[in-house]
Design an enzyme around this catalytic site. Structure first.
Site, PDB file in Angstrom:
ATOM      1  CB  ILE A 477      -1.044   0.037   1.174  1.00 52.19           C
ATOM      2  CG1 ILE A 477      -1.993  -1.378   0.911  1.00 52.19           C
ATOM      3  CG2 ILE A 477      -1.768   1.256   1.323  1.00 52.19           C
ATOM      4  CD1 ILE A 477      -2.941  -1.183   2.229  1.00 52.19           C
ATOM      5  CB  THR A 557       1.319  -0.885   9.780  1.00 50.89           C
ATOM      6  OG1 THR A 557       0.652  -0.352  10.716  1.00 50.89           O
ATOM      7  CG2 THR A 557       2.625   0.062   9.503  1.00 50.89           C
ATOM      8  CE  LYS A 581     -10.247  -3.999   6.922  1.00 52.00           C
ATOM      9  NZ  LYS A 581      -8.401  -4.181   6.236  1.00 52.00           N
ATOM     10  CG  ASP A 680     -10.217  -7.699   6.179  1.00 51.54           C
ATOM     11  OD1 ASP A 680      -9.640  -7.071   6.904  1.00 51.54           O
ATOM     12  OD2 ASP A 680     -10.844  -7.383   5.332  1.00 51.54           O
ATOM     13  CE  LYS A 684     -12.458  -4.949   4.688  1.00 52.59           C
ATOM     14  NZ  LYS A 684     -12.476  -5.284   3.222  1.00 52.59           N
TER      15      LYS A 684
END
Length: 819
Positions: A477, A557, A581, A680, A684
């Site tokens: 990223i 990160t 997150k 994951d 979210k």
């Protein structure tokens, strides 16, 4: 006739004095010239050190005396020959002997009075003026040494004397009116009526030049120094500062009194009174036009920007006297100012509350103890009776002045100034503005001085705004983000007047820091091993110590330690953009702490990519809520990996083969179980649930794992993928059953009534999720307004470029707020 004054840096060595000769010769083409000189660079400081050393007793001052002799002897050897050199050496020997006698007397008495100090400090100009006048004569320019002690008449305040202009004018005219050679005058020094030596304060040679110029009606007074003119701010502190072509007398006085060292604070008044322009020129760059100080024409005044320049004074203290007993009591302020005046304490800044309960004064830090003792004595009765409750001294502060003749009657300058300071987390301790509206002065902590100067200068003087970015993480990223910032730099600079400067990058092993910006074409080479500074706390300490304005921290990160640092960053007024997150989907305590820190600061916190990578899901949700819509339900698919797997299942094929195919294509983590667990996806949905106002934790999310119980554990990935075939028939049956009922299967989630559930579902083919392709994500908002036809946000939900694009968009959103 023109007066040319040369500062210490302009005459510090033979090469520069030769340059001065050329400047004088050029000036002689325009008519007669009078030259005023300072001591050569370092000599005034050496004289002061020698005086203070002598006052402590002993003979150590003689070392300073040797240094002073060496500097001047070197000049003589470089510039002069023959009889001229011998004459100057005899003069130096005699005057150095006189200086040695004075210092010896100070050493014996161990007392350094203002009178003695002024005498000692006068020697620097006497040395330099004699050398330069001799050099000019040697080079064919008729010149004579003139000691200003015989012309500048002052009071008896020996260290910072006030000039008697009437008496001085008589002496100046008598000595200089019919000079048949170029007078080379000692700047900075004068004499009291009793003949004792006085000085005009640091930088007083400027004052000498304007006094002489005003008395003799000079056409121009030129101040030759080592900078290209009066700058919009101190160029040593503000990199983008630039030389001003012209400023008014009043602006020059305001800036000089508020700390601009290019001109002595008193130097403007004589020239202004006589209507003589002053130019600030650079002796090392004589071709530069410099700054012209004069009365501005009406056209220039109208066309000028509201703020002309910034200046600052460091190393000051704030005296604050307060108490309810001061209200309505006449004479308190008069006694305060009279007391300080009696003790020769100069007041730099004054601010008083309209309630009359407090008065704040800024003074030089060196006078703080003297001032406090004097005021404690003056107000002893009031302090004892608690009419005055406190007399405090606040250390380590600076004063910044924002100056501009056109500020008067220009609405919004103060609002813009304090908004800029507030956005950068700079606390203003006290404020003062004159009735002429030409100067807004404010007091801040010294730690914030450079930051304040830069952000205010950028805000008022530059069309292009700068944002300083510090990145944590150097993976996929980050690499994509850096590429996007690099590739769009010119577009942003030209189209948006925005400069995104990446000043720092770090991972657990390497770090790169550069306040002026890391080269984004070769950022990998900038990374250096982190020796003994391996934690996120070490990196944050480096960022805070730089204290740059418009700072954004970017977290690329997946580190819980980095996420835990968000509150500290926000409380430091450093805005945060994160793709991690583990902050907003961490513990409820961390979530609350982040929000509390955000609410107590002026920083921004954006995390759009936490939920939808590059999709505007958080923004859409907030827009709906902020506009008054009520969100009834959120549904969707928020895993690019699982979206791909179920989209392929609809086409037919074994579940285990599709998972292996996704892994080989790079759509999953190296261990697909991380994706198949749904963790994951659950994080979210946890974030979305919290955004809706529900107090929920990760454990409250009902999340169906796609990893069979007996395949969990530590088995190798290849073994897991082989054994995953055990569920192929189950998924094949689910697929056939759904097709028979005109439906499809999907791994989807729903938030409704504060409950969140993620599982394999059968959905009608009319459901928007059934239309997903590849790794697309989708969120469906059912609201009061979007009830019959829910609002759908759909697009790529995974990939470094997409996520980096979302991070970049968040950076630009914060940048638009900051600048």
């Amino acid at each position: 006739m023109n007066v040319l004054k040369f500062g210490g840096t302009s005459i510090e060595n033979g090469k520069r004095i030769r340059n001065v000769l050329n400047i004088i010769r050029d000036a002689m083409h325009d008519g007669p010239v009078i030259v005023v000189v300072s001591a050569i660079r370092k000599v005034t400081d050496l004289l002061l050190d020698a005086a203070l050393t002598a006052c402590r007793g002993g003979g150590d001052y003689k070392e300073k005396l040797v240094d002073i002799e060496r500097l001047h002897t070197a000049l003589v050897e470089d510039l002069l020959t023959g009889e001229k050199a011998e004459d100057v050496q005899r003069y130096l020997s005699g005057v150095l002997s006189e200086l040695g006698d004075v210092l010896h007397g100070v050493s014996l008495l161990r007392e350094l009075s203002e009178k003695s100090s002024a005498l000692i400090m006068s020697f620097g100009e006497r040395f330099s003026a004699y050398i330069i006048s001799s050099y000019l004569s040697q080079e064919g320019v008729a010149a004579s040494y003139v000691d200003a002690r015989g012309m500048i008449v002052t009071d008896t305040s020996h260290g910072d004397a006030r000039v008697d202009m009437e008496a001085s004018a008589l002496q100046i005219r008598e000595r200089l009116n019919n000079a048949d050679s170029i007078p080379v005058v000692t700047g900075y020094i004068g004499s009291a009526p009793d003949g004792t030596v006085t000085t005009l304060g640091r930088g007083g040679s400027d004052y000498t030049a304007t006094i002489i110029g005003s008395v003799l009606g000079a056409g121009e007074i030129q101040i030759w120094t080592d900078v290209d003119g009066f700058f919009s701010a101190d160029p040593k502190r503000v990199r983008d500062a630039y030389a001003l072509p012209f400023i008014s007398y009043a602006e020059a006085m305001e800036l000089s009194h508020a700390g601009a060292k290019v001109l002595h604070p008193y130097a403007v008044h004589p020239a202004m009174k006589a209507g003589i322009p002053i130019t600030i020129r650079n002796s090392m760059n004589p071709g530069a036009p410099g700054t012209r100080i004069e009365k501005l024409s009406s056209e220039e005044a109208v066309s000028a920007r509201p703020v002309t320049g910034l200046s600052s004074i460091s190393d000051i203290v704030l005296l604050n006297i307060s108490g309810s007993g001061m209200v309505g009591v006449p004479g308190i302020a008069s006694r305060l100012f009279s007391c300080l005046a009696r003790h020769m304490i100069n007041i730099i800044f004054i601010s008083q509350a309209s309630s009359e309960q407090s008065i704040s004064l800024a003074i030089n830090a060196l006078q703080a103890s003297k001032a406090q003792m004097a005021l404690d004595d003056e107000f002893a009765v009031e302090l004892g009776s608690r009419q005055i409750e406190s007399l405090t001294v606040r250390q380590d502060i600076s004063m910044i002045a924002v100056v501009g003749k056109s500020m008067s009657g220009h609405p919004g300058v103060s609002a813009h100034l304090f908004e800029t300071l507030g956005k950068n987390g700079i606390n203003v301790i006290a404020v003062a503005q004159g009735a002429n509206e030409m100067n807004i002065s404010f007091v801040i902590d010294s730690h914030d001085e450079d930051k304040a100067l830069n952000c205010v200068h950028e805000s008022f003087f530059l069309s292009r705004r700068k944002v300083h970015v510090f990145i944590a993480g150097t993976g996929t990223i980050s690499s994509s983000l850096i590429g996007q910032i690099r590739d769009h730099h010119e577009t942003l600079s030209v189209g948006k007047n925005l400069d995104i400067v990446v000043c720092g990058m770090a991972n657990t092993r390497m770090m790169a820091l550069n306040n002026e910006g890391i080269d984004l074409n070769d950022w990998q080479s900038a990374l250096q091993p982190r020796e003994g500074e391996r934690t996120i706390g070490d990196y944050l300490a480096r960022i805070r110590s730089r204290n740059l304005h418009n700072t954004i921290f970017v977290d690329c990160t997946a580190s819980a330690d980095v996420a835990a640092a968000y509150p500290e960053l926000l409380r430091s007024n450093i805005s945060v953009v994160t793709a991690n997150k583990l902050g907003m989907a961490g513990s409820w305590d961390l979530y609350e702490t982040i929000n509390d820190a955000l609410n107590s600061s002026n920083a921004k916190f954006l995390y759009e990519t936490n939920v939808g990578a590059g999709l505007p899901i958080i923004n859409t949700l907030n827009d709906l809520r902020n506009s008054g819509d009520k969100i009834l339900k959120i549904e969707g698919v928020l895993s690019g990996t699982l979206s791909y797997i179920f989209n392929e299942l609809r086409k037919g094929g074994a579940f285990s083969r599709i998972v292996r195919q996704a892994r080989d294509a790079g759509f999953t983590e190296p261990d697909p179980r991380e994706d198949l667990s749904g963790a994951d996806f659950a994080r979210k949905f946890l974030i979305l649930g919290r955004e809706l106002g529900f107090r929920i934790n990760y454990e409250d999310i009902q999340c169906e794992s796609l990893v069979p119980d007996h395949l969990m554990g530590q088995m190798p990935v290849e073994e897991f993928l082989e054994k995953l075939a055990c569920v192929d028939e189950e998924y094949d049956d689910m697929n056939r059953k759904a097709a028979a009922e005109g439906m499809t299967i999907a791994y989807a989630g729903e938030i409704n009534g504060g409950k969140a559930k993620i599982s394999v579902k059968m959905l009608p083919l009319s459901n928007p999720v059934a239309g997903l392709n590849g790794t697309e994500n989708m969120v469906v908002f059912t609201t009061d307004r979007y009830f019959d036809t829910p609002l759908v946000v759909k697009g790529p939900g995974a990939g470094g470029e997409v996520t980096a694009g979302g991070v970049f968009a968040d950076i630009l959103r914060i940048a638009s707020y900051l600048v």
